[in-house]
Design a protein around this motif. Structure first.
Motif, PDB file in Angstrom:
ATOM      1  N   ILE B 170     -10.722  41.018  61.949  1.00  0.00           N
ATOM      2  CA  ILE B 170     -10.565  41.552  60.597  1.00  0.00           C
ATOM      3  C   ILE B 170     -11.959  41.820  60.032  1.00  0.00           C
ATOM      4  O   ILE B 170     -12.839  40.965  60.103  1.00  0.00           O
ATOM      5  CB  ILE B 170      -9.817  40.554  59.692  1.00  0.00           C
ATOM      6  N   LYS B 191      -2.235  37.209  52.198  1.00  0.00           N
ATOM      7  CA  LYS B 191      -2.638  38.559  51.792  1.00  0.00           C
ATOM      8  C   LYS B 191      -3.666  39.196  52.722  1.00  0.00           C
ATOM      9  O   LYS B 191      -3.783  40.417  52.782  1.00  0.00           O
ATOM     10  CB  LYS B 191      -3.246  38.516  50.371  1.00  0.00           C
ATOM     11  N   ILE B 192      -4.450  38.369  53.399  1.00  0.00           N
ATOM     12  CA  ILE B 192      -5.534  38.922  54.213  1.00  0.00           C
ATOM     13  C   ILE B 192      -5.345  38.632  55.708  1.00  0.00           C
ATOM     14  O   ILE B 192      -5.235  39.567  56.507  1.00  0.00           O
ATOM     15  CB  ILE B 192      -6.907  38.360  53.765  1.00  0.00           C
ATOM     16  N   PRO B 195      -1.577  39.961  57.347  1.00  0.00           N
ATOM     17  CA  PRO B 195      -1.449  41.428  57.460  1.00  0.00           C
ATOM     18  C   PRO B 195      -2.612  42.066  58.211  1.00  0.00           C
ATOM     19  O   PRO B 195      -2.422  43.054  58.915  1.00  0.00           O
ATOM     20  CB  PRO B 195      -1.395  41.907  56.010  1.00  0.00           C
ATOM     21  N   GLY B 196      -3.801  41.484  58.090  1.00  0.00           N
ATOM     22  CA  GLY B 196      -4.954  42.063  58.772  1.00  0.00           C
ATOM     23  C   GLY B 196      -4.868  41.911  60.286  1.00  0.00           C
ATOM     24  O   GLY B 196      -5.350  42.756  61.035  1.00  0.00           O
ATOM     25  N   TRP B 272       0.895  51.318  56.549  1.00  0.00           N
ATOM     26  CA  TRP B 272      -0.376  51.495  55.826  1.00  0.00           C
ATOM     27  C   TRP B 272      -1.483  52.021  56.715  1.00  0.00           C
ATOM     28  O   TRP B 272      -2.538  52.425  56.231  1.00  0.00           O
ATOM     29  CB  TRP B 272      -0.816  50.171  55.191  1.00  0.00           C
TER      30      TRP B 272
END
Lengths: 259, 273
Positions: B170, B191-192, B195-196, B272
């Motif tokens: 990441i 959040k990081i 998903p990253g 995304w």
């Protein structure tokens, strides 16, 4: 300085140490920034200006020396950083990106929604709120990054060459947009750039840094009345003088670091 | 008349429209090729087998395999094999993916954990799970669960390695953003980190899915009394090659189906990108 000092840095030194060699990035930096002041830090690349900002942003620690950011209203974060455009998180939508700081602070969702949409509108992205960053242009991404920091409503804003990756036109537009939002909120800003025009357009005060080891070697008061625009920077006589002054200085520093 | 033609040729929209239509046609041609290739292969096979250029005892023509498939399906025997194999594949897949993701995330996030676990992972990974089947049978018996464990063991490794790599890779600027905006460890994770890491993690899960199918057949060849692998193996031993081919084609079909499903899932949750 007067009583309204917002950021004070005393004798800050930062050394990077790596297996028998060390680099002094910051050398006894001391400075004060007043409440509501917009200060630009200008210097040749590799002079430690980013290191200084990262220390204030809590992403790096000092080796020696200290700094203080004066607390104001309760429940308000001390600082927020406007990252370069690639700091916009790709798996969050525009809206989620702008709301990021507020969500991390677990504020009531009503308030998050209200503030997010306020700043989305401010930067003209209200119609793009549900898109992912991949669908945005570079300038739009940078607007997201700015809105994210302002929405967080911190005591001070830190900006690390936010417009460096943008093309000329977009840069001018965004600089003026930034000024108009800033004039409304009157936040204390520390802004890093290597663009002299940018520093002259935005700042109340310009600090010049030397190349390694990073010291602050000159301070220029920038009294050009606000609101400003880019044409004034180009035509104002006084400002032209500042430009030449800073230019010569940077030349010298670059030459020095080559030797 | 002449005038008419002139305006037609000089209308930029129409010129581009013609071009666009040509491109569309080309795209459709490519899609046709994709559909045509397996059909071509089957027809070729059918022809070679029917004309005995290919020994029909070893390579029965597809039409006969289809009719064998039909009669096996009618007798209900086939669905029994399919059902039990799918159960083993899905259970084994989940039993491999879930710990793989959890341990991979922990290894990616906490370097002491990574340093502690990664030598174990590296040392165990080269051992084919099938070679461990005797031990697995001793530990978990001869029933379904030992096959599930075998599959889980094979699926686990690509998932854990990709998940760890996904977290480590990441971009550090997102870590800075999270830190600067005061993300708690839980928020950082949700959040990081997760998903990253997801894109690389999904590649590992795809790989795990393929490995699950490779493993099930071999696992069912040893010590099983049902399943597609069992069907293939016993048909081969009894020299019932049509039945064996039915088994092989089923494996191929499910492999293709699963990777399409995972691809679709990937496109949905990684929209995304």
């Amino acid at each position: 300085m007067e009583n309204n000092t917002k950021i004070s840095i005393q004798d800050m030194t930062k050394v990077f140490y790596k297996k028998n060699s060390s680099v002094t990035a910051l050398d006894h930096i001391s400075l004060n920034i007043s409440e509501g002041e917009f200060v630009c830090l200008v210097g040749p690349s590799g002079c430690g200006k980013t290191t200084l900002l990262r220390i204030l942003a809590g992403l790096e620690t000092t080796s020696v020396g200290e700094y203080k950011i004066t607390e104001g209203k309760e429940n308000r974060p001390l600082q927020s950083m406007v990252f370069q455009e690639r700091g916009v998180i790709p798996w969050l939508t525009v809206e989620e990106n702008v709301a990021f700081g507020l969500k991390m602070r677990h504020l009531p969702s009503e308030l998050i929604k209200e503030r997010t949409s306020y700043y989305l509108e401010k930067v003209g992205l209200e119609n793009f709120s549900t898109l992912y960053p991949k669908e945005l242009s570079g300038g739009m991404k940078q607007r997201v990054s700015i809105a994210r920091a302002f929405a967080n409503d911190p005591e001070i804003l830190l900006m690390d060459e936010p417009f460096a990756a943008l093309d000329e036109q977009n840069k001018f537009i965004l600089q003026e947009e930034l000024l108009s939002i800033w004039e409304e909120t009157k936040k204390t800003v520390l802004f890093i750039t290597h663009s002299i025009d940018e520093a002259l357009l935005l700042s109340d005060r310009i600090l010049l840094m030397s190349s390694q080891p990073g010291r602050i070697i000159k301070e220029i008061k920038n009294d050009l009345p606000r609101p400003r625009n880019i044409e004034q920077i180009r035509s104002d006589h006084n400002t032209a003088g500042h430009f030449v002054d800073i230019w010569k200085h940077l030349q010298e520093e670059v030459q020095k670091s080559r030797k | 008349m002449r005038d008419d033609k002139m305006t037609k040729n000089h209308n930029p929209v129409e010129v581009e429209q013609q071009e666009w239509k040509k491109r569309q046609l080309k795209e459709r041609m490519k899609q046709m090729l994709t559909i045509a290739s397996p059909i071509f292969l089957l027809l070729l096979w059918e022809f070679l087998s029917q004309t005995n250029l290919l020994d029909a005892r070893f390579f029965p023509p597809p039409s006969e395999i289809v009719s064998t498939f039909y009669s096996m399906a009618m007798s209900g025997e086939l669905f029994n094999h399919i059902g039990i194999s799918l159960y083993r594949i899905i259970a084994g897949f989940l039993l491999g993916v879930i710990p793989g993701v959890v341990i991979g995330l922990l290894m990616g996030l906490y370097s002491p954990i990574r340093h502690f676990i990664s030598p174990i992972v590296m040392a165990l990974m080269p051992i084919p799970t099938l070679a461990l089947l005797p031990i697995i049978i001793i530990l978990f018996g001869i029933g379904d669960f030992s096959k599930v464990v075998t599959i889980a063991g094979s699926v686990f490794f690509p998932v854990v390695i990709n998940t760890t790599a996904g977290v480590i890779n990441i971009d550090s600027i997102y870590l800075d953003v999270a830190k600067n905006y005061g993300a708690s460890s839980k928020d950082f994770f949700v959040k990081i980190a997760f998903p990253g890491a997801l894109p690389v993690m999904m590649e590992g899960i795809q790989m795990g899915q393929a490995i699950a199918l490779l493993t099930i057949v071999a696992a069912e060849m040893m010590g099983a009394t049902s399943g597609i692998g069992y069907l293939i193996w016993t048909s081969y031993k009894a020299f019932m090659l049509k039945e064996m081919f039915v088994g092989l084609i089923l494996i191929s079909f499910f492999g293709y189906l699963f990777s399409l499903l995972l691809r679709a899932l990937q496109n949905k949750i990684l929209s995304w990108r």
